[in-house]
Design an enzyme around this catalytic site. Structure first.
Site, PDB file in Angstrom:
ATOM      1  N   HIS A 109       0.611  -1.462   0.082  1.00 27.76           N
ATOM      2  CA  HIS A 109       0.031  -0.457  -0.273  1.00 27.76           C
ATOM      3  C   HIS A 109       0.183   1.536   0.270  1.00 27.76           C
ATOM      4  O   HIS A 109       1.639   1.422   0.330  1.00 27.76           O
ATOM      5  CB  HIS A 109      -0.905   0.110   1.191  1.00 27.76           C
ATOM      6  N   ASP A 112       2.372   2.381   3.401  1.00 24.51           N
ATOM      7  CA  ASP A 112       3.101   1.071   3.633  1.00 24.51           C
ATOM      8  C   ASP A 112       4.949   1.398   3.812  1.00 24.51           C
ATOM      9  O   ASP A 112       5.627   1.201   4.353  1.00 24.51           O
ATOM     10  CB  ASP A 112       3.139  -0.740   3.465  1.00 24.51           C
ATOM     11  N   ASP A 304      -4.970 -13.662  -3.019  1.00 26.09           N
ATOM     12  CA  ASP A 304      -3.651 -13.715  -1.729  1.00 26.09           C
ATOM     13  C   ASP A 304      -3.960 -14.634  -0.551  1.00 26.09           C
ATOM     14  O   ASP A 304      -5.206 -15.052  -0.544  1.00 26.09           O
ATOM     15  CB  ASP A 304      -5.004 -12.317  -0.493  1.00 26.09           C
TER      16      ASP A 304
HETATM   17  C1  XLS Z   1      -7.580  -6.642   3.733  1.00 27.33           C
HETATM   18  C2  XLS Z   1      -7.290  -6.972   3.119  1.00 27.33           C
HETATM   19  C3  XLS Z   1      -6.047  -6.332   2.245  1.00 27.33           C
HETATM   20  C4  XLS Z   1      -5.491  -5.961   0.951  1.00 27.33           C
HETATM   21  C5  XLS Z   1      -4.794  -4.961   0.278  1.00 27.33           C
HETATM   22  O1  XLS Z   1      -7.978  -7.313   4.728  1.00 27.33           O
HETATM   23  O2  XLS Z   1      -6.882  -7.991   2.526  1.00 27.33           O
HETATM   24  O3  XLS Z   1      -4.656  -6.117   3.549  1.00 27.33           O
HETATM   25  O4  XLS Z   1      -5.216  -7.051   0.836  1.00 27.33           O
HETATM   26  O5  XLS Z   1      -5.708  -3.309   0.527  1.00 27.33           O
HETATM   27 NI    NI Z   2      -5.807  -9.395   0.652  1.00 26.64          NI
END
Ligand code: XLS
Ligand code: NI
Ligand code: NI
Length: 449
Positions: A109, A112, A304
């Site tokens: 982000h 970050d 993810d």
């Molecule tokens: C939060 C999200 C975040 C996104 C990116 O729950 O997974 O980490 O992946 O903003």
């Molecule tokens: Ni995420």
């Protein structure tokens, strides 16, 4: 031999050297047992299939705070007082970690990597200064940017949402942030750009015009897309579904909801989905379910890779360790043609009481080994071919005769009625053989055990 790897003028994780593949028999906890980047699985190497990415926020920023207590984890750059110098040191530490781990990608982000600021000008200035450094580090290490994203949820101004905020001035501020982040995506060669709508949604309908907010959201995304394309961003825009948390009802609830939204507003050719394991389970689905929904729509963009806890209902963002789940996820991913230009980003954090630097390595090693095993199992299942044959077989009555006519739209309801009427007696029951399939997956996983 403990060969030093460091990126700037200092080594931040001096006790850990490059993590190597040592094979299943190794008892070295700081080695890969199953992830061998060069090993071919089918036509591609494991590295090419899995496209692992390290998340800047969890791995180098989050210190383990929760609603009941502050951070427990310290980083080797914490003592640096000047925020810009701390960001530089963090970048060096991050690239050292990623290089030692051998992950080809990272994600971040905006806030970050550099200090946030109230004014757009100062925010942009902070970011572009650090981006110069990241660019050098990318070139020096070969680590690439899988995706970046704007954090439109942490700052208090976004408490009522960003693109769906009822106050236009907040939406406009969020747009400025996204513009800067798209510039950065191009500058650093990001392969994707993510939108996670952490506060896009509502807590109560009594104060919310849901229809208007969703129209604003779509307009915001369309303008982001137009700007991104105008500056030469060629990657995928990704929406990351999540049903709830931090707020009660997120608009991007799950894969099916997001696909409907993208199609309603004509965004489906530029936007795909970033599916997160723990978000799918929070929505009441299996991880593989949301992957399959996205894949079936031709919109599986990236992943993810994390998991929740079976016995609670929040986003614990744990590192994946369950090979059975990973195999099912990889099956969907391989059958849909792989992840490229997406990847497996560890949006996962070590537990709050895993406070040694070493724990950050163990966490990633485990996640990478888990998906390496999942990949091999899924590949084997596909190679053996029985699953597809079995699954296709269940639909064989649609392959010819009236079933095929129905599929091609040639049978009316009256014709279905007429022909059903000619059947006499009970229709056959066809088993779904669930237990047999579960057993065969275990057999593939543990052949040779
Ligand atoms: C939060 C999200 C975040 C996104 C990116 O729950 O997974 O980490 O992946 O903003
Ligand atoms: Ni995420
Ligand atoms: Ni999450």
């Amino acid at each position: 031999m403990n060969r030093k790897i460091f990126i700037g003028d200092k080594e931040y994780f001096p006790l850990i050297s490059k993590i190597k593949y040592e094979g299943a028999q190794s008892d070295n906890p700081l080695a890969f047992k199953f992830y061998n980047p060069e090993e071919k699985v089918g036509g591609l190497t494991m590295e090419e299939h899995l496209r692992f990415s390290v998340a800047y926020w969890h791995s180098f920023t989050g210190a383990g705070g929760d609603p009941f207590g502050g951070g427990t984890i310290s980083f080797p750059w914490d003592h640096i007082e000047d925020p810009m110098r701390r960001s530089f040191a963090k970048a060096d530490g991050a690239f050292e970690f990623i290089t030692k781990l051998g992950a080809p990608y990272y994600c971040f982000h905006d806030v970050d990597i550099a200090p946030d600021a109230e004014s757009v000008a100062e925010y942009e200035n902070n970011l572009s200064t650090v981006v110069e450094k990241l660019k050098e580090r990318q070139a020096g290490t070969g680590v690439k940017l899988l995706w970046n994203t704007a954090n439109l949820f942490s700052h208090p101004r976004y408490m009522n949402g960003a693109a769906t905020n009822p106050d236009f001035r907040i939406l406009r501020r969020a747009a400025a942030q996204v513009k800067v982040c798209l510039d950065i995506a191009v500058e650093l060669g990001a392969e994707n750009h993510v939108f996670w709508g952490g506060r896009e949604g509502y807590n109560m309908l009594l104060n919310t015009n849901m229809k208007r907010e969703q129209q604003h959201f779509a307009e915001f995304l369309a303008k982001a897309r137009d700007y991104g394309r105008s500056i030469g961003f060629k990657g995928n825009f990704l929406i990351e579904p999540k049903p709830m948390e931090p707020i009660k009802h997120h608009y991007d609830f799950d894969a099916a909801t997001v696909i409907g939204f993208l199609r309603e507003f004509g965004l489906e050719s530029d936007f795909k989905l970033n599916i997160e394991g723990n978000h799918a389970t929070l929505a009441g689905h299996d991880f593989a379910h949301d992957l399959q929904v996205a894949a079936d729509a031709g919109m599986l963009g990236s992943v993810d890779a994390n998991r929740g806890d079976d016995r609670n209902g929040w986003d614990t963002d744990q590192f994946p360790t369950d090979v059975y789940q990973a195999a099912q996820a990889m099956l969907v991913i391989l059958e849909s043609g792989g992840l490229n230009p997406g990847g497996l980003n560890f949006d996962a954090k070590r537990r709050r009481n895993s406070t040694d630097d070493e724990d950050l390595f163990h966490a990633h090693i485990g996640g990478m080994d888990t998906f390496a095993l999942g990949l091999k199992a899924a590949h084997k299942i596909i190679e053996q071919g029985w699953l597809k044959t079995y699954r296709d077989g269940r639909y064989r009555t649609f392959d010819e005769g009236q079933g095929a006519e129905f599929e091609s739209g040639k049978l009316s309801l009256q014709e279905l009625y007429q022909s059903a009427k000619t059947e006499t007696g009970a229709l056959p029951l066809s088993s779904g053989h669930q237990e047999m399939l579960e057993n065969v997956i275990n057999q593939v996983l543990f052949q040779g055990a």
